[in-house]
Write an enzyme that holds these catalytic residues in place. Structure first.
Site, PDB file in Angstrom:
ATOM      1  N   SER A 242       0.693  -1.024  -0.092  1.00 37.55           N
ATOM      2  CA  SER A 242      -0.138   0.006   0.244  1.00 37.55           C
ATOM      3  C   SER A 242       0.817   1.196   0.050  1.00 37.55           C
ATOM      4  CB  SER A 242      -0.842   0.081   1.213  1.00 37.55           C
ATOM      5  OG  SER A 242      -0.036   0.256   2.533  1.00 37.55           O
ATOM      6  N   LYS A 243       0.179   2.591  -0.017  1.00 43.14           N
ATOM      7  CA  LYS A 243       0.830   3.657   0.013  1.00 43.14           C
ATOM      8  C   LYS A 243       1.987   3.748   1.388  1.00 43.14           C
ATOM      9  CE  LYS A 243      -1.736   6.875  -2.645  1.00 43.14           C
ATOM     10  NZ  LYS A 243      -3.228   7.056  -2.235  1.00 43.14           N
ATOM     11  N   ARG A 244       1.751   3.071   2.413  1.00 44.45           N
ATOM     12  CA  ARG A 244       2.510   3.129   3.292  1.00 44.45           C
ATOM     13  C   ARG A 244       3.831   2.653   3.100  1.00 44.45           C
ATOM     14  NH1 ARG A 244       2.234  -0.597   6.734  1.00 44.45           N
ATOM     15  NH2 ARG A 244       0.436  -1.665   5.516  1.00 44.45           N
ATOM     16  N   HIS A 245       3.984   1.802   2.129  1.00 39.52           N
ATOM     17  CA  HIS A 245       5.203   1.317   1.647  1.00 39.52           C
ATOM     18  C   HIS A 245       6.136   2.133   0.675  1.00 39.52           C
ATOM     19  CE1 HIS A 245       3.129  -2.292   2.863  1.00 39.52           C
ATOM     20  NE2 HIS A 245       4.001  -2.636   3.430  1.00 39.52           N
ATOM     21  N   GLY A 246       5.694   3.357   0.609  1.00 43.14           N
ATOM     22  CA  GLY A 246       6.455   4.285  -0.375  1.00 43.14           C
ATOM     23  C   GLY A 246       6.067   4.273  -1.738  1.00 43.14           C
TER      24      GLY A 246
END
Ligand code: GLU
Length: 462
Positions: A242-246
């Site tokens: 997800s976006k959390r992973h950059g």
């Protein structure tokens, strides 16, 4: 003739999972000398944007995943969907249902209260010997597909193996809404049918749609394509990507200085394998690629491995190409690249030790700007013993042959004369020339500079 397609919904950028789906579909078509079709599934008008369409096209283009047909836009195919709905109504494959959304909601609530699975009760489904109620005035109908009630729908998934669902589990799918617009699962079937798709390779978030789609294919008298559902990609931490992973957008990798061939090579190994082979070209990949070696389990993203591949492909890349790519990055930073020093020679020296193009641009930038080395760093390395050696060295530099071996001999001569170890002179040299404490060998770095510029940088402290 093998025909595959990539069918993204333009509701965001081309993300890593989508790019892998596209890559596998593309490679499968290429392997078989077939066709790869690009289709934009833009019927969700509230969430689809022209920017997202462009982002997908840019991402595909950057990766070099060229399509043979399309892009086809579903919004431009509405007449065709309506035509098929009309035919299905006429032939009894579909029927008008006047149950209002409110009634449907009440029905579902009651079913839930009774502990039943919520579903449409089939009130408007025509059956032999059944008399349908008269259509209520003023209620626009939806159109439902008459799903078989008996038997099972089964397919041999080319990744997951055999899958079977009882038809009793499936509702009569709404294929046209009250306003007449066709629904998602229906459009996909008409498209895959019209586009003569033989293999649907897509994310396994669509596996629940497949039995419904197969039933519609069959009702239309069409041979369903083969299906291959790819398992999802997890982040480095084992969580859903997800976006959390950059960087989850493919173009973010471009921004971050990755080469497309590194990203492609990386994606190719994300759930597919050919023995222990890790590094291979797309030509090789297309030659090898098959659906039989895709793992049904989730693939885990590994940034270190991607970086390792990127470093490899940067080392392999020609200096002229790298100079072009780095030059664009420097230009974007407002750095004017001149002929001397040679950017090509700079990237040729530095590419051995960096991981991405931004690092390469950082290394190259210092050759083209007015450099003021960090005072603290300089003070730490420009020691009182180093100064006289540095002055001698700068004097010798005025007429030394301008090539690394001769410069190296001059360095050795100066440290010898002043009784210093190599780093005592090399460190202040590095910092004065580049502002950086870590560089390739200092004689090679010096040789990159025009002599005058090197002398100017050293004279700042002499
Ligand atoms: N448009 C769908 C998506 O972006 C893909 C549908 C399909 O491949 O059948 O997830």
């Amino acid at each position: 003739m093998i025909r595959t397609r990539f069918a993204p919904s333009p509701t965001g950028f081309l993300h890593i999972g989508g790019a892998r789906t596209a890559l596998f579909s593309w490679a499968f078509a290429r392997h078989h000398g077939g066709k790869f079709v690009l289709r934009i599934e833009d019927t969700d008008v509230a969430r689809s944007t022209p920017e997202a369409v462009q982002a997908i096209l840019d991402g595909m283009d950057w990766l070099g995943l060229n399509h043979d047909e399309g892009p086809f836009y579903q919004m431009q195919r509405m007449d065709r969907y309506r035509e098929v709905i009309g035919q299905m109504l006429a032939s009894g494959l579909a029927y008008r249902c006047y149950t209002t959304p409110e009634e449907l909601e009440r029905m579902r609530e009651a079913q839930r209260d009774r502990g039943e699975k919520p579903r449409y009760d089939g009130a408007w489904r025509p059956e032999a010997g059944k008399t349908l109620p008269p259509p209520p005035a003023g209620v626009p109908p939806v159109v439902r597909f008459r799903n078989p009630k008996e038997g099972v729908v089964a397919w041999d998934d080319l990744v997951k193996g055999p899958i079977e669902i009882a038809n009793a589990e499936l509702d009569d799918l709404v294929i046209a809404r009250q306003d007449g617009t066709p629904t998602y699962n229906f459009c996909v079937v008409v498209d895959d049918w019209d586009m003569r798709i033989t293999h649907v390779i897509r994310g396994d978030d669509h596996v629940n749609n497949t039995p419904r789609q197969i039933n519609i294919f069959k009702a239309l008298g069409a041979e369903p394509p083969r299906f291959a559902h790819l398992s999802m990609i997890l982040g480095d931490d084992g969580q859903k990507l997800s976006k959390r992973h950059g960087a989850v957008s493919v173009m973010q990798y471009h921004e971050d200085g990755y080469l497309p061939e590194a990203v492609l090579n990386y994606l190719a190994r994300l759930g597919w394998s050919h023995g222990d082979d890790e590094v291979f070209s797309m030509q090789q990949f297309c030659y090898w690629f098959d659906l039989g070696h895709i793992t049904p389990s989730a693939a885990q993203f590994n940034t270190d491995k991607l970086n390792w591949l990127n470093a490899h492909y940067i080392r392999q890349a020609g200096n002229a190409r790298l100079a072009g790519l780095v030059g664009l990055r420097l230009e974007a930073r407002g750095v004017a690249v001149t002929d001397a020093p040679s950017l090509e020679a700079i990237v040729g020296l530095y590419k051995e030790r960096i991981v991405n193009l931004n690092e390469l641009a950082d290394a190259a930038e210092v050759f083209f700007i007015d450099l003021t080395p960090d005072a603290g760093l300089l003070a730490q390395h420009l020691t009182p013993e180093a100064r006289p050696a540095l002055a001698d060295f700068a004097a010798g530099l005025k007429d030394v042959a301008w090539e690394a071996p001769a410069i190296n001999a001059l360095i050795k001569q100066c440290i010898g004369a002043h009784g210093l170890k190599m780093p005592r002179l090399a460190m202040p040299l590095r910092i004065l020339l580049t502002g950086q404490a870590h560089t390739p060998s200092v004689d090679a770095v010096l040789a990159l500079f025009p002599r005058e510029l090197a002398l100017k940088r050293l004279s700042a402290v002499l």
